[in-house]
Design a protein around this motif. Structure first.
Motif, PDB file in Angstrom:
ATOM      1  N   ARG A 156     -42.296  26.268  30.776  1.00 28.05           N
ATOM      2  CA  ARG A 156     -41.396  26.993  29.874  1.00 28.05           C
ATOM      3  C   ARG A 156     -42.202  27.682  28.773  1.00 28.05           C
ATOM      4  N   GLN A 157     -43.215  26.972  28.268  1.00 26.45           N
ATOM      5  CA  GLN A 157     -44.058  27.556  27.219  1.00 26.45           C
ATOM      6  C   GLN A 157     -44.768  28.817  27.728  1.00 26.45           C
ATOM      7  N   HIS A 158     -45.244  28.770  28.984  1.00 25.13           N
ATOM      8  CA  HIS A 158     -45.929  29.952  29.543  1.00 25.13           C
ATOM      9  C   HIS A 158     -44.966  31.139  29.583  1.00 25.13           C
ATOM     10  N   PHE A 159     -43.728  30.867  30.026  1.00 23.97           N
ATOM     11  CA  PHE A 159     -42.765  31.965  30.134  1.00 23.97           C
ATOM     12  C   PHE A 159     -42.375  32.474  28.749  1.00 23.97           C
ATOM     13  N   THR A 160     -42.183  31.529  27.810  1.00 19.45           N
ATOM     14  CA  THR A 160     -41.817  31.929  26.450  1.00 19.45           C
ATOM     15  C   THR A 160     -42.908  32.813  25.845  1.00 19.45           C
ATOM     16  N   LEU A 161     -44.158  32.396  26.030  1.00 21.91           N
ATOM     17  CA  LEU A 161     -45.271  33.168  25.488  1.00 21.91           C
ATOM     18  C   LEU A 161     -45.268  34.587  26.072  1.00 21.91           C
ATOM     19  N   ALA A 162     -45.089  34.688  27.380  1.00 21.81           N
ATOM     20  CA  ALA A 162     -45.061  36.007  28.021  1.00 21.81           C
ATOM     21  C   ALA A 162     -43.871  36.824  27.507  1.00 21.81           C
ATOM     22  N   HIS A 163     -42.744  36.140  27.303  1.00 28.79           N
ATOM     23  CA  HIS A 163     -41.538  36.801  26.786  1.00 28.79           C
ATOM     24  C   HIS A 163     -41.811  37.352  25.371  1.00 28.79           C
ATOM     25  N   GLU A 164     -42.444  36.525  24.556  1.00 33.10           N
ATOM     26  CA  GLU A 164     -42.750  36.960  23.180  1.00 33.10           C
ATOM     27  C   GLU A 164     -43.778  38.089  23.188  1.00 33.10           C
ATOM     28  N   LEU A 165     -44.728  38.029  24.131  1.00 33.90           N
ATOM     29  CA  LEU A 165     -45.682  39.143  24.252  1.00 33.90           C
ATOM     30  C   LEU A 165     -44.945  40.419  24.637  1.00 33.90           C
ATOM     31  N   GLY A 166     -43.888  40.253  25.413  1.00 34.74           N
ATOM     32  CA  GLY A 166     -43.037  41.392  25.756  1.00 34.74           C
ATOM     33  C   GLY A 166     -42.451  42.016  24.504  1.00 34.74           C
ATOM     34  N   HIS A 167     -41.957  41.178  23.602  1.00 35.19           N
ATOM     35  CA  HIS A 167     -41.428  41.701  22.327  1.00 35.19           C
ATOM     36  C   HIS A 167     -42.544  42.412  21.549  1.00 35.19           C
ATOM     37  N   TYR A 168     -43.726  41.797  21.553  1.00 35.06           N
ATOM     38  CA  TYR A 168     -44.854  42.377  20.801  1.00 35.06           C
ATOM     39  C   TYR A 168     -45.222  43.761  21.347  1.00 35.06           C
ATOM     40  N   PHE A 169     -45.296  43.859  22.664  1.00 32.71           N
ATOM     41  CA  PHE A 169     -45.716  45.136  23.240  1.00 32.71           C
ATOM     42  C   PHE A 169     -44.605  46.182  23.257  1.00 32.71           C
ATOM     43  N   LEU A 170     -43.358  45.714  23.387  1.00 34.70           N
ATOM     44  CA  LEU A 170     -42.262  46.679  23.583  1.00 34.70           C
ATOM     45  C   LEU A 170     -41.413  46.940  22.340  1.00 34.70           C
ATOM     46  N   HIS A 171     -41.351  45.941  21.447  1.00 36.30           N
ATOM     47  CA  HIS A 171     -40.347  46.059  20.374  1.00 36.30           C
ATOM     48  C   HIS A 171     -40.957  45.912  18.976  1.00 36.30           C
ATOM     49  N   GLN A 172     -42.115  46.495  18.773  1.00 38.83           N
ATOM     50  CA  GLN A 172     -42.772  46.338  17.467  1.00 38.83           C
ATOM     51  C   GLN A 172     -41.935  46.941  16.341  1.00 38.83           C
ATOM     52  N   ASP A 173     -41.254  48.039  16.642  1.00 40.64           N
ATOM     53  CA  ASP A 173     -40.434  48.688  15.601  1.00 40.64           C
ATOM     54  C   ASP A 173     -39.315  47.750  15.140  1.00 40.64           C
ATOM     55  N   ILE A 174     -38.683  47.089  16.102  1.00 44.78           N
ATOM     56  CA  ILE A 174     -37.584  46.172  15.747  1.00 44.78           C
ATOM     57  C   ILE A 174     -38.146  44.956  15.001  1.00 44.78           C
ATOM     58  N   LEU A 175     -39.284  44.450  15.474  1.00 50.17           N
ATOM     59  CA  LEU A 175     -39.902  43.287  14.820  1.00 50.17           C
ATOM     60  C   LEU A 175     -40.244  43.611  13.365  1.00 50.17           C
ATOM     61  N   GLN A 176     -40.757  44.801  13.161  1.00 44.69           N
ATOM     62  CA  GLN A 176     -41.125  45.193  11.789  1.00 44.69           C
ATOM     63  C   GLN A 176     -39.883  45.359  10.921  1.00 44.69           C
ATOM     64  N   LYS A 177     -38.853  45.908  11.501  1.00 41.97           N
ATOM     65  CA  LYS A 177     -37.613  46.143  10.749  1.00 41.97           C
ATOM     66  C   LYS A 177     -36.922  44.829  10.394  1.00 41.97           C
ATOM     67  N   GLU A 178     -36.937  43.908  11.353  1.00 39.91           N
ATOM     68  CA  GLU A 178     -36.180  42.662  11.188  1.00 39.91           C
ATOM     69  C   GLU A 178     -37.034  41.493  10.698  1.00 39.91           C
ATOM     70  N   SER A 179     -38.326  41.712  10.553  1.00 40.24           N
ATOM     71  CA  SER A 179     -39.295  40.672  10.163  1.00 40.24           C
ATOM     72  C   SER A 179     -39.494  39.613  11.240  1.00 40.24           C
ATOM     73  N   GLY A 180     -38.866  39.763  12.343  1.00 36.32           N
ATOM     74  CA  GLY A 180     -39.085  38.803  13.428  1.00 36.32           C
ATOM     75  C   GLY A 180     -37.898  38.691  14.357  1.00 36.32           C
ATOM     76  N   LEU A 181     -38.158  38.029  15.477  1.00 33.90           N
ATOM     77  CA  LEU A 181     -37.096  37.749  16.454  1.00 33.90           C
ATOM     78  C   LEU A 181     -37.213  36.289  16.849  1.00 33.90           C
ATOM     79  N   ILE A 182     -36.110  35.597  16.871  1.00 42.24           N
ATOM     80  CA  ILE A 182     -36.142  34.190  17.301  1.00 42.24           C
ATOM     81  C   ILE A 182     -35.379  34.084  18.615  1.00 42.24           C
ATOM     82  N   ASP A 183     -36.007  33.448  19.565  1.00 45.13           N
ATOM     83  CA  ASP A 183     -35.380  33.326  20.885  1.00 45.13           C
ATOM     84  C   ASP A 183     -34.836  31.931  21.106  1.00 45.13           C
TER      85      ASP A 183
END
Lengths: 175, 133
Positions: free
Chosen positions: A73-100
Motif C-alpha cells: 500500500r505504501q508503494h502505491f501511495t508513494l506513486a500516487h503522491e508522485l502523480g500529484h507532484y508531477f501532474l498537479h503542482q499548481d493545485i498543490l501550491q494553491k491549496e498548500s497540499g493534498l491529503i489522500d
C-alpha cells in the motif's frame, strides 16, 4: 489531461527514473534530480489517511506516506503522491497540499476540499499515473505471459492483487 | 506530530482536513527525509527466477505423471506375464482338462511377448526421449 496522456507520461517517468527496472520503485532517483521534493515515511495516527503531498515555499513539496499501512500500500501511495507532484503542482501550491484518504485510492471517498468533480479528476489521474509508474504496460505483459497468475504478478511488482488485477484488466490481459 | 491518536476521521470534513493539513505541514521540519530501506530487486532477475520456478514445477509434474503411468503399465505387464505363464503351465500339465490347439497356444504366447516388448519399448522411449539437437 486525458488518461492516455497520463499513462504515457508515467511510462516515460518509469523509464527515466527506473532504468534498471527494479522494484519497489526507486523514489530516490526522483528526489536526486528534483531538489524541491522530499519524501517522508511517517506513522500517521489517522488510520484513514494513506498519504499526503504538502507544499510550502521554504520546503518545496513534501510527500508523506503513512508507514502504518502495508508495504504494498505504501508503494502505491508513494506513486500516487508522485502523480500529484508531477501532474498537479499548481493545485498543490494553491491549496498548500493534498491529503489522500485511505479509500481514496479506490476512488470511492474524498478527503479534500476542492469540489467533488475536481477532486475525482485529480485523484483518478494520480491513480492512473501510479498504476503506470509501478506497473508499466510492457513489463506487465512480460510478467503475465510467463506467470498467468495475478498474485504472482502482484508479488513481482510489489503491489496489491487488487491493484494488479485492475491494471491487467486495463491492459486487456484479463476480463 | 499526528493530531489524533489512532482515530477514524470524518472523511470530507473541511475542519478535519484543515487540521490535518496544518499538522502534516510540520512533518518536514520535524524529521529527516526518508532513505530507502527496502532492498531494491531487479524485476528481470525476479522474472527469470519465476520462469525457472515454473519450469521446474512443470518438470516435477511431468515426472510425477510419468511415474504414475509407468507404475500402472508395469503392474499390467507383470499381471500379463503371470497370466501367460499360468496358461503355459496349464497347457503343459493339462490341469483341470485345460488344452489349447497347438497353433492357438503358440500364437497367444508370441503375440503376448510381442505386445509386452512393444509396450516396454514405447514406455522407455517416452521416459527417455532422445535429446533434440
Amino acid at each position: 489531461m486525458i488518461l492516455s496522456e497520463v499513462h504515457k507520461l508515467a511510462e516515460e517517468y518509469a523509464a527515466r527514473y527506473n532504468p534498471d527496472r527494479v522494484t519497489p520503485f526507486p523514489y530516490e532517483n526522483v528526489t536526486a534530480v528534483c531538489p524541491d521534493l522530499q519524501i517522508y515515511f511517517v506513522e500517521l495516527h489517522e488510520e484513514d489517511v494513506s498519504g499526503a503531498t504538502m507544499y510550502n515555499q521554504e520546503e518545496g513539496f513534501s510527500v508523506i506516506v503513512n508507514a502504518k499501512k502495508s508495504e504494498n500500500r505504501q508503494h502505491f501511495t508513494l506513486a500516487h503522491e508522485l502523480g500529484h507532484y508531477f501532474l498537479h503542482q499548481d493545485i498543490l501550491q494553491k491549496e498548500s497540499g493534498l491529503i489522500d484518504g485511505d479509500d481514496l485510492l479506490d476512488g470511492s471517498k474524498i478527503l479534500y476540499r476542492l469540489d467533488q468533480a475536481e477532486a475525482s479528476r485529480i485523484e483518478k489521474e494520480a491513480n492512473h499515473f501510479a498504476a503506470s509508474l509501478l506497473m508499466p504496460a510492457a513489463l506487465v505483459s512480460e510478467a503475465w505471459d510467463i506467470t498467468k497468475d495475478i498474485e504472482k504478478c502482484a508479488k513481482l511488482f510489489k503491489v496489491s492483487t487488487v491493484a494488479m488485477s485492475i491494471r491487467l484488466t486495463e491492459l486487456g490481459l484479463v476480463d | 506530530m499526528a493530531t489524533t491518536p489512532n482515530k477514524k476521521i470524518a472523511l470530507g470534513s473541511r475542519a478535519t482536513y484543515g487540521r490535518l493539513l496544518k499538522a502534516y505541514s510540520k512533518i518536514p521540519t520535524a524529521q529527516e527525509p526518508a532513505r530507502p530501506t527496502t532492498p531494491r530487486q531487479s524485476f528481470d532477475e525476479e522474472l527469470e527466477r519465476e520462469r525457472r520456478h515454473l519450469q521446474n514445477a512443470d518438470l516435477a509434474q511431468d515426472i510425477k505423471l510419468k511415474k504414475k503411468t509407468l507404475n500402472l503399465l508395469f503392474w499390467f505387464l507383470g499381471l500379463e506375464t503371470v497370466a501367460i505363464f499360468t496358461f503355459a503351465l496349464l497347457q503343459a500339465t493339462h490341469w483341470l482338462g485345460f488344452s489349447m490347439e497347438e497353433w492357438s497356444f503358440k500364437l497367444l504366447i508370441s503375440a503376448t511377448i510381442a505386445q509386452i516388448t512393444a509396450m516396454l519399448f514405447v514406455a522407455v522411449s517416452y521416459l527417455f526421449p532422445k535429446a533434440k539437437n
